[in-house]
Design a protein around this motif. Structure first.
Motif, short mmCIF file in Angstrom:
data_model
loop_
_atom_site.label_atom_id
_atom_site.label_comp_id
_atom_site.label_asym_id
_atom_site.label_seq_id
_atom_site.Cartn_x
_atom_site.Cartn_y
_atom_site.Cartn_z
N ALA A 1 0.85 -1.21 0.00
CA ALA A 1 0.00 0.00 0.00
C ALA A 1 0.88 1.26 0.00
O ALA A 1 1.91 1.30 0.68
N GLY A 2 0.46 2.28 -0.75
CA GLY A 2 1.25 3.51 -0.83
C GLY A 2 0.92 4.44 0.31
O GLY A 2 -0.03 4.24 1.05
N LYS A 3 1.74 5.47 0.45
CA LYS A 3 1.50 6.47 1.50
C LYS A 3 1.33 7.83 0.85
O LYS A 3 2.30 8.56 0.68
N PRO A 4 0.10 8.16 0.49
CA PRO A 4 -0.17 9.41 -0.25
C PRO A 4 0.35 10.64 0.46
O PRO A 4 0.88 11.55 -0.16
N LYS A 5 0.22 10.69 1.79
CA LYS A 5 0.66 11.87 2.55
C LYS A 5 2.16 12.05 2.38
O LYS A 5 2.64 13.14 2.12
N MET A 6 2.90 10.95 2.52
CA MET A 6 4.36 11.01 2.40
C MET A 6 4.74 11.46 0.98
O MET A 6 5.62 12.29 0.80
#
Length: 33
Positions: A1-6
């Motif tokens: 899963a990606g980390k959009p905020k980062m």
């Protein structure tokens, strides 16, 4: 899963770095177009 905020933080930081580099290279304050 990606980390959009980062990803967003990194993208913003990169943009800031690019702007700062341009300011240093031109030796003049940045003026918004």
């Amino acid at each position: 899963a990606g980390k959009p905020k980062m990803v967003a933080i990194i993208a913003a930081a990169r943009k800031l770095l690019t702007i700062l580099n341009a300011i240093i290279r031109h030796q003049k304050p940045w003026q918004p177009a």
